[in-house]
Design a protein around this motif. Structure first.
Motif, PDB file in Angstrom:
ATOM      1  N   LEU A 118       0.840  -1.187   0.000  1.00  0.00           N
ATOM      2  CA  LEU A 118       0.000   0.000   0.000  1.00  0.00           C
ATOM      3  C   LEU A 118       0.881   1.246   0.000  1.00  0.00           C
ATOM      4  O   LEU A 118       1.895   1.316   0.714  1.00  0.00           O
ATOM      5  CB  LEU A 118      -0.911  -0.012   1.225  1.00  0.00           C
ATOM      6  CG  LEU A 118      -2.171   0.836   1.172  1.00  0.00           C
ATOM      7  CD1 LEU A 118      -3.101   0.369   0.052  1.00  0.00           C
ATOM      8  CD2 LEU A 118      -2.897   0.766   2.514  1.00  0.00           C
ATOM      9  N   ASN A 119       0.522   2.224  -0.812  1.00  0.00           N
ATOM     10  CA  ASN A 119       1.221   3.511  -0.958  1.00  0.00           C
ATOM     11  C   ASN A 119       2.561   3.397  -1.677  1.00  0.00           C
ATOM     12  O   ASN A 119       3.293   4.383  -1.774  1.00  0.00           O
ATOM     13  CB  ASN A 119       1.409   4.211   0.394  1.00  0.00           C
ATOM     14  CG  ASN A 119       0.083   4.635   0.994  1.00  0.00           C
ATOM     15  OD1 ASN A 119      -0.786   5.144   0.291  1.00  0.00           O
ATOM     16  ND2 ASN A 119      -0.091   4.412   2.289  1.00  0.00           N
ATOM     17  N   LYS A 120       2.864   2.234  -2.198  1.00  0.00           N
ATOM     18  CA  LYS A 120       4.074   2.076  -2.989  1.00  0.00           C
ATOM     19  C   LYS A 120       3.827   2.604  -4.410  1.00  0.00           C
ATOM     20  O   LYS A 120       2.742   2.445  -4.965  1.00  0.00           O
ATOM     21  CB  LYS A 120       4.466   0.603  -3.060  1.00  0.00           C
ATOM     22  CG  LYS A 120       5.702   0.316  -3.914  1.00  0.00           C
ATOM     23  CD  LYS A 120       5.998  -1.171  -3.935  1.00  0.00           C
ATOM     24  CE  LYS A 120       7.158  -1.499  -4.874  1.00  0.00           C
ATOM     25  NZ  LYS A 120       8.415  -0.884  -4.431  1.00  0.00           N
ATOM     26  N   VAL A 121       4.842   3.234  -4.979  1.00  0.00           N
ATOM     27  CA  VAL A 121       4.733   3.696  -6.359  1.00  0.00           C
ATOM     28  C   VAL A 121       4.920   2.506  -7.295  1.00  0.00           C
ATOM     29  O   VAL A 121       5.909   1.772  -7.210  1.00  0.00           O
ATOM     30  CB  VAL A 121       5.774   4.787  -6.665  1.00  0.00           C
ATOM     31  CG1 VAL A 121       5.757   5.131  -8.157  1.00  0.00           C
ATOM     32  CG2 VAL A 121       5.482   6.038  -5.852  1.00  0.00           C
ATOM     33  N   VAL A 122       3.965   2.296  -8.165  1.00  0.00           N
ATOM     34  CA  VAL A 122       3.993   1.198  -9.124  1.00  0.00           C
ATOM     35  C   VAL A 122       4.241   1.780 -10.514  1.00  0.00           C
ATOM     36  O   VAL A 122       3.632   2.775 -10.900  1.00  0.00           O
ATOM     37  CB  VAL A 122       2.663   0.415  -9.116  1.00  0.00           C
ATOM     38  CG1 VAL A 122       2.714  -0.755 -10.095  1.00  0.00           C
ATOM     39  CG2 VAL A 122       2.340  -0.068  -7.707  1.00  0.00           C
ATOM     40  N   GLU A 123       5.136   1.140 -11.245  1.00  0.00           N
ATOM     41  CA  GLU A 123       5.419   1.571 -12.610  1.00  0.00           C
ATOM     42  C   GLU A 123       5.174   0.400 -13.552  1.00  0.00           C
ATOM     43  O   GLU A 123       5.745  -0.676 -13.380  1.00  0.00           O
ATOM     44  CB  GLU A 123       6.866   2.041 -12.737  1.00  0.00           C
ATOM     45  CG  GLU A 123       7.244   2.493 -14.140  1.00  0.00           C
ATOM     46  CD  GLU A 123       8.686   2.970 -14.211  1.00  0.00           C
ATOM     47  OE1 GLU A 123       8.968   4.066 -13.680  1.00  0.00           O
ATOM     48  OE2 GLU A 123       9.531   2.239 -14.770  1.00  0.00           O
TER      49      GLU A 123
END
Length: 458
Positions: A118-123
Motif C-alpha cells: 500500500l502507498n508504494k509507487v507502481v510503474e
C-alpha cells in the motif's frame, strides 16, 4: 454521442419549442500524490495504418494491500473493432523494471505484478502496436482523417467494485478514467496535422517526419485526430486559445460552428465555472456519430442531412462535456445519465430551450434514469433507443424538474458548487443528489422515486 441521438433530440426539441521513434525531450517530474502519470512515445505509420510505441505509467497504490494485478482498458482492441480489421499487440511488459506476465482479451489488459505494498509507487510499461480499422467511427480511419479516440491503453479505475473494465459498446460510452498527467512525444509524417488532448509544447523536424511533444494535465484521456488536409482558425477569446480544425469542404459550415463554439464556451464558463486549461480545440470530422468528447478537445462529425439546429446542439453538447466529463469525471458505463443529461441540458440552455421540458420516462419500469449501459444494451435495439431517450432526453426533464423544485438561482449555484467540489475527481449520482439536498435543505427521496433515480443499484 451518436446520430440516433440527434434524431431523437430533433423530435423532442421541435415538439417543445420550435521509424524508430526519435529521442524525446527530457521529462518533468510528475506529481504522484493524486494522479497517475503517463509517458508515451508513439508514431503513426500511415502506410501500415498502425499506431506503435511505448507507454509507461506510474501511480501510487492507494487501492489495496499486496496488489498483485493491475488492469488497463484497451478500447481499441474491443471485439467490434477486431471485426473491422483492428488489432492490438502488447509486448515487453514490465512492472517496476522487471518482466511480468500479462493477458490481453478484447478490451481488458491484465498485468500480473509482484505484490505491491500500500502507498508504494507502481510503474508499468510496455510496447504496443495498434492497427487502426477502416470505419467512420470515433476511433478509426477514412481516406482523409485518422481518429484515435480512446485508442491508447489507459489504467482502469479502481474503486469498491475493483478494477472497472466494463464492456465496450458501439452505442453508448464505457470510457472512465482518473484525471492523469501525460507527457507524449508523437512522430508523424511532416504533412500531417495533429489535434490532441492537452497542448502541444514543441515540435521538431526530422527528415520527412515531425516529432510533436504534448503535455496534458488532469486529463481523462489522451486522444488524437490526424489529417493532412486540416485547416485551422483560432477564435479570439480573452483568456483561452480555441482552435477549430476543419477540412476544405467543410468551409460552408465553419462560421456557424465558430459562433456556436465561442458563445456556448463563454456561457458555460459563466454558468458552471472557469475552464481550467488555456487551450481548447474543436476538430470537425467525417463520421456518423454526431460528436465525441475528450480532454481539451472534441470531435464534431458532419454528415449528410445534418440541420443547422442539430449542428448547434451537437457542438454545444460536446463543449459542455468539458465540464461534465473532463473537469468532473463520472462512470460513463455505470451512470451514463450523470454526464450526458447534464451536457444535454447545457446544450439546451445555450439554445434557450430549457423551459417546459416535459418528456416522461419510457413506460417499461425496467429502464431507470440510473441504468447502466449494459442494462440498456442487453435489450437489443429497444435498449439502444431507450438508452438515448432515457439518458439524454428524459435526463434533461429530470434536471428541469430539479430546477423547478429548488429554484433557478439555487439550481445553478448548486451545479457550480458540484463542479468546484469535484474538479479532477470522480463524482457519483449519490453525491450529486446529496449535495442538492444539503445545499438546499431538501429531502429528495420523492424526487428520486418519481424519476427512477436509484444510485444504490450501481
Amino acid at each position: 454521442m451518436k446520430k440516433i441521438l440527434v434524431i431523437l433530440l430533433s423530435i423532442f426539441v421541435l415538439g417543445q419549442s420550435s521509424a524508430a521513434l526519435a529521442a524525446s525531450p527530457p521529462r518533468e517530474k510528475l506529481n504522484l500524490k493524486a494522479h497517475p502519470s503517463y509517458q508515451i512515445d508513439a508514431k503513426y505509420d500511415s502506410k501500415e495504418n498502425m499506431l506503435k510505441g511505448h507507454l509507461k505509467v506510474k501511480f501510487k497504490n492507494r487501492y489495496k494491500k499486496n496488489l498483485k494485478e493491475v488492469r488497463f482498458n484497451v478500447w481499441s482492441n474491443a471485439k467490434e473493432y477486431q471485426d473491422q480489421g483492428g488489432s492490438v499487440t502488447i509486448t515487453n511488459m514490465k512492472s517496476n523494471h522487471e518482466p511480468v506476465n500479462f493477458k490481453l482479451e478484447n478490451s481488458v489488459l491484465q498485468v500480473f505484478t509482484r505484490p505491491q505494498a500500500l502507498n508504494k509507487v507502481v510503474e508499468i510499461e510496455f510496447s504496443f502496436n495498434i492497427t487502426v480499422p477502416e470505419n467512420n467511427d470515433r476511433y478509426g480511419r477514412t481516406d482523409k482523417i485518422v481518429k484515435l479516440g480512446n485508442a491508447l491503453p489507459v489504467l482502469a479505475v479502481y474503486d469498491s467494485e475493483g478494477w472497472n473494465t466494463d464492456p465496450f459498446y458501439e452505442y453508448g460510452d464505457s470510457f472512465f478514467a482518473e484525471a492523469s498527467e501525460y507527457n507524449v512525444s508523437f512522430l508523424t509524417e511532416k504533412s500531417m496535422k495533429v489535434v490532441s488532448s492537452g497542448s502541444e509544447t514543441n515540435y521538431y523536424y526530422k527528415n520527412e517526419y515531425t516529432l510533436h511533444t504534448f503535455k496534458a494535465k488532469q486529463a481523462r484521456d489522451f486522444s488524437l485526430v490526424l489529417s493532412k488536409d486540416f485547416l485551422k482558425q483560432t477564435l479570439p477569446l480573452k483568456n483561452h486559445v480555441i482552435n477549430v480544425y476543419y477540412l476544405p469542404e467543410q468551409q460552408s459550415q465553419l462560421n456557424l460552428i465558430k459562433q456556436t463554439t465561442r458563445d456556448s464556451f463563454e456561457l458555460f464558463e459563466k454558468t458552471f465555472g472557469k475552464y481550467p486549461w488555456k487551450e481548447f480545440d474543436v476538430a470537425l470530422t467525417d463520421g456518423w456519430f454526431g460528436g465525441m468528447e475528450f480532454s481539451q478537445f472534441v470531435m464534431v462529425s458532419l454528415y449528410d442531412g445534418l440541420s443547422e439546429e442539430d449542428l448547434k446542439f451537437n457542438v454545444a453538447h460536446e463543449i459542455a462535456h468539458q465540464w461534465f466529463y473532463a473537469i468532473v469525471g463520472s462512470n460513463q458505463h455505470d451512470e451514463p445519465w450523470l454526464d450526458e443529461a447534464l451536457a444535454s441540458y447545457a446544450a439546451l440552455l445555450y439554445k434557450n430551450d430549457t423551459n417546459n421540458l416535459t418528456a416522461g420516462p419510457v413506460e417499461d419500469p425496467y429502464y431507470k434514469l440510473t441504468s447502466t449501459v449494459t442494462d440498456f444494451m442487453n435489450k437489443g435495439d429497444e435498449g439502444i433507443n431507450n438508452y438515448y431517450y432515457m439518458t439524454y432526453i428524459y435526463g434533461t426533464t429530470a434536471l428541469y424538474d430539479l430546477r423547478l423544485l429548488v429554484g433557478d438561482k439555487p439550481f445553478y449555484q448548486t451545479l457550480k458548487q458540484y463542479i468546484r467540489e469535484n474538479q479532477y475527481k470522480i463524482a457519483t449520482t449519490q453525491e450529486f443528489i446529496k449535495l442538492f439536498e444539503r445545499k438546499n435543505k431538501l429531502d429528495l427521496s420523492e424526487y428520486m422515486n418519481e424519476h427512477r433515480i436509484t444510485p444504490e443499484s450501481n
